[in-house]
Scaffold this active site. Structure first.
Site, PDB file in Angstrom:
ATOM      1  N   CYS A  45      48.231   1.188  67.802  1.00  0.00           N
ATOM      2  CA  CYS A  45      47.397   2.383  67.995  1.00  0.00           C
ATOM      3  C   CYS A  45      47.697   3.098  69.323  1.00  0.00           C
ATOM      4  O   CYS A  45      47.581   2.508  70.395  1.00  0.00           O
ATOM      5  CB  CYS A  45      45.928   1.967  67.955  1.00  0.00           C
ATOM      6  SG  CYS A  45      44.806   3.332  68.332  1.00  0.00           S
ATOM      7  N   TRP A  82      39.847  -3.534  61.319  1.00  0.00           N
ATOM      8  CA  TRP A  82      40.572  -4.283  62.353  1.00  0.00           C
ATOM      9  C   TRP A  82      40.029  -5.704  62.389  1.00  0.00           C
ATOM     10  O   TRP A  82      38.826  -5.899  62.591  1.00  0.00           O
ATOM     11  CB  TRP A  82      40.399  -3.611  63.711  1.00  0.00           C
ATOM     12  CG  TRP A  82      40.944  -2.216  63.723  1.00  0.00           C
ATOM     13  CD1 TRP A  82      40.235  -1.051  63.797  1.00  0.00           C
ATOM     14  CD2 TRP A  82      42.323  -1.840  63.656  1.00  0.00           C
ATOM     15  NE1 TRP A  82      41.100   0.021  63.777  1.00  0.00           N
ATOM     16  CE2 TRP A  82      42.376  -0.430  63.693  1.00  0.00           C
ATOM     17  CE3 TRP A  82      43.536  -2.547  63.560  1.00  0.00           C
ATOM     18  CZ2 TRP A  82      43.571   0.289  63.634  1.00  0.00           C
ATOM     19  CZ3 TRP A  82      44.721  -1.837  63.510  1.00  0.00           C
ATOM     20  CH2 TRP A  82      44.734  -0.444  63.548  1.00  0.00           C
ATOM     21  N   VAL A 118      34.915   2.492  62.376  1.00  0.00           N
ATOM     22  CA  VAL A 118      35.182   1.470  63.396  1.00  0.00           C
ATOM     23  C   VAL A 118      36.607   1.699  63.887  1.00  0.00           C
ATOM     24  O   VAL A 118      37.542   1.688  63.091  1.00  0.00           O
ATOM     25  CB  VAL A 118      35.041   0.058  62.797  1.00  0.00           C
ATOM     26  CG1 VAL A 118      35.522  -0.992  63.783  1.00  0.00           C
ATOM     27  CG2 VAL A 118      33.597  -0.201  62.390  1.00  0.00           C
ATOM     28  N   TYR A 183      49.047  13.095  63.441  1.00  0.00           N
ATOM     29  CA  TYR A 183      48.120  12.673  62.379  1.00  0.00           C
ATOM     30  C   TYR A 183      47.798  13.842  61.455  1.00  0.00           C
ATOM     31  O   TYR A 183      47.693  13.686  60.239  1.00  0.00           O
ATOM     32  CB  TYR A 183      46.817  12.107  62.984  1.00  0.00           C
ATOM     33  CG  TYR A 183      46.994  10.708  63.546  1.00  0.00           C
ATOM     34  CD1 TYR A 183      46.729   9.586  62.761  1.00  0.00           C
ATOM     35  CD2 TYR A 183      47.439  10.507  64.844  1.00  0.00           C
ATOM     36  CE1 TYR A 183      46.897   8.307  63.268  1.00  0.00           C
ATOM     37  CE2 TYR A 183      47.620   9.236  65.358  1.00  0.00           C
ATOM     38  CZ  TYR A 183      47.344   8.136  64.570  1.00  0.00           C
ATOM     39  OH  TYR A 183      47.518   6.869  65.064  1.00  0.00           O
TER      40      TYR A 183
HETATM   41  N1  LIG Z   1      38.072   6.823  67.567  1.00  0.00           N
HETATM   42  C1  LIG Z   1      38.907   7.780  68.165  1.00  0.00           C
HETATM   43  C2  LIG Z   1      40.391   7.438  68.238  1.00  0.00           C
HETATM   44  C3  LIG Z   1      40.792   6.036  67.998  1.00  0.00           C
HETATM   45  C4  LIG Z   1      41.445   5.919  66.654  1.00  0.00           C
HETATM   46  O1  LIG Z   1      41.520   6.884  65.883  1.00  0.00           O
HETATM   47  N2  LIG Z   1      41.930   4.724  66.381  1.00  0.00           N
HETATM   48  C5  LIG Z   1      42.471   4.468  65.074  1.00  0.00           C
HETATM   49  C6  LIG Z   1      43.702   3.609  65.134  1.00  0.00           C
HETATM   50  S1  LIG Z   1      45.089   4.443  65.823  1.00  0.00           S
HETATM   51  C7  LIG Z   1      41.447   3.701  64.289  1.00  0.00           C
HETATM   52  O2  LIG Z   1      40.972   2.677  64.714  1.00  0.00           O
HETATM   53  N3  LIG Z   1      41.124   4.200  63.090  1.00  0.00           N
HETATM   54  C8  LIG Z   1      40.228   3.538  62.197  1.00  0.00           C
HETATM   55  C9  LIG Z   1      40.977   2.680  61.242  1.00  0.00           C
HETATM   56  O3  LIG Z   1      42.213   2.704  61.246  1.00  0.00           O
HETATM   57  O4  LIG Z   1      40.337   1.948  60.474  1.00  0.00           O
HETATM   58  C10 LIG Z   1      38.807   9.158  67.586  1.00  0.00           C
HETATM   59  O5  LIG Z   1      38.771   9.313  66.342  1.00  0.00           O
HETATM   60  O6  LIG Z   1      38.831  10.085  68.370  1.00  0.00           O
END
Ligand SMILES: N[C@@H](CCC(=O)N[C@@H](CS)C(=O)NCC(=O)O)C(=O)O
Length: 346
Positions: A45, A82, A118, A183
């Site tokens: 990440c 995760w 999450v 993204y």
């Molecule tokens: N939570 C933050 C960024 C962190 C984020 O997007 N992390 C990703 C991984 S790179 C994540 O955990 N996404 C939820 C998942 O993959 O289940 C946002 O959306 O601004």
């Protein structure tokens, strides 16, 4: 948007669910103290990587412990989550310090009614097991500026007062078009939105290429948060975003200045030694089944190219200004060196 489904709408980012701030003086309610907080990350990440690099450059490894989740995630109630697994170093599939299997348990410990997303990174209060914050940018900035007294001797100033406006101005464009732009491209629900995202992404990279042609770092003469924010996307670019997210107008290696800049940072303690290419490739290609239904994980490119000379010293500047480089990576946090991955090719 659920990362494992076919995208039907543009990616939306919600404000952080929890954003308690931890500082040395405790003025926001939580006080920084050694061993009290645990940083839960995934090595794939980029948002987590931002906090890991900052933690290491500031020498906070002994103060904030690190918990690494499995890049493949696990489907729980239909969504990827995760989790800690034996395969990625957690005995009994539980984090040895927090005793949890899935990060969402820390969110639920904080708020039993919580039913939102999450995400990593997450900062967890060890005694209570509560999630403290998933506001990754805020807690990276706080580690860089608010943990005085707990940081190492020689820790750099990653967020110098006089440069903050410039760092934030560059950061806003990098966030929108690059960090999040990849993204928006990869999860675009239709051609039009893909085209828009990818055009903006490459326009911004072109601008960064120009900026970095005659200056070693993005802002000022030393590494700042601006460089950390850009690096985490660049280091994933050719391995994941170019193929998996269709960010393929150019590769990173086709940008002379940006590629040399990224290698310069990679070869600086704190950057390459916190990058794990196999976790990056496996996470993206495996978990996002909606855009890669076969889950075949692309093998390239060869990470050894990151070790080639970059020649950027000639531009002047120095990585840590009046500070020094961090020492060796603590035992248990080591990632493979580029030459240690399975060789690419037949
Ligand atoms: N939570 C933050 C960024 C962190 C984020 O997007 N992390 C990703 C991984 S790179 C994540 O955990 N996404 C939820 C998942 O993959 O289940 C946002 O959306 O601004």
């Amino acid at each position: 948007m659920r990362a494992n489904r076919i995208p039907t709408e543009e990616i939306k980012r919600e404000p952080a669910a929890f954003d308690d701030r931890v500082t040395a003086d405790g003025r926001y309610g939580r006080t920084a103290e050694p061993g009290r907080y645990r940083l839960v990350i995934n090595r794939a990440c980029p948002w987590a990587h931002r906090t890991v690099i900052t933690r290491r450059l500031m020498g906070l490894e002994d103060t904030i412990s690190l918990a690494v989740t499995d890049p493949k995630q696990e489907i729980i109630d239909g969504d990827p989550h995760w989790v800690f697994t034996e395969e990625t170093g957690s005995p009994g599939d539980r984090d040895p310090v927090l005793g949890i299997h899935a990060l969402r348990e820390a969110y639920l410990a904080r708020d039993p009614e919580y039913d939102g997303g999450v995400s990593v990174p997450g900062l967890v209060d060890v005694p209570s097991g509560h999630l403290v914050s998933n506001d990754y940018d805020r807690f990276a900035l706080d580690m860089a500026t608010e943990w005085g007294g707990l940081t190492r001797e020689g820790a750099p100033d990653l967020y110098p007062e006089p440069l903050r406006d410039e760092i934030e101005e560059i950061g806003a464009g990098v966030y929108r078009d690059v960090n999040n732009g990849v993204y928006r491209s990869g999860f675009a629900p239709d051609q039009e939105r893909y085209d828009r995202a990818v055009d903006r992404l490459f326009a911004r990279l072109d601008e960064m290429e120009e900026r970095l042609t005659d200056r070693r770092y993005l802002v000022g003469d030393h590494i700042t948060m601006a460089d950390i924010r850009l690096f985490v996307t660049l280091v994933r670019f050719d391995a994941a975003y170019h193929g998996h997210f269709k960010c393929n107008i150019r590769k990173l290696i086709e940008y002379p200045a940006l590629w040399a800049y990224a290698r310069d940072l990679f070869q600086t303690p704190g950057f390459g030694d916190t990058t794990q290419f196999d976790h990056i490739r496996v996470h993206y290609y495996w978990v996002h089944e909606g855009i890669n239904p076969t889950r075949i994980v692309a093998r390239g490119p060869d990470p050894r190219q990151w070790l080639t000379p970059h020649g950027r010293e000639a531009l002047g500047g120095s990585p840590f200004g009046g500070g020094t480089a961090p020492g060796p990576v603590p035992a248990g946090e080591r990632v493979p060196e580029p030459g240690e991955y399975r060789p690419v090719g037949p």
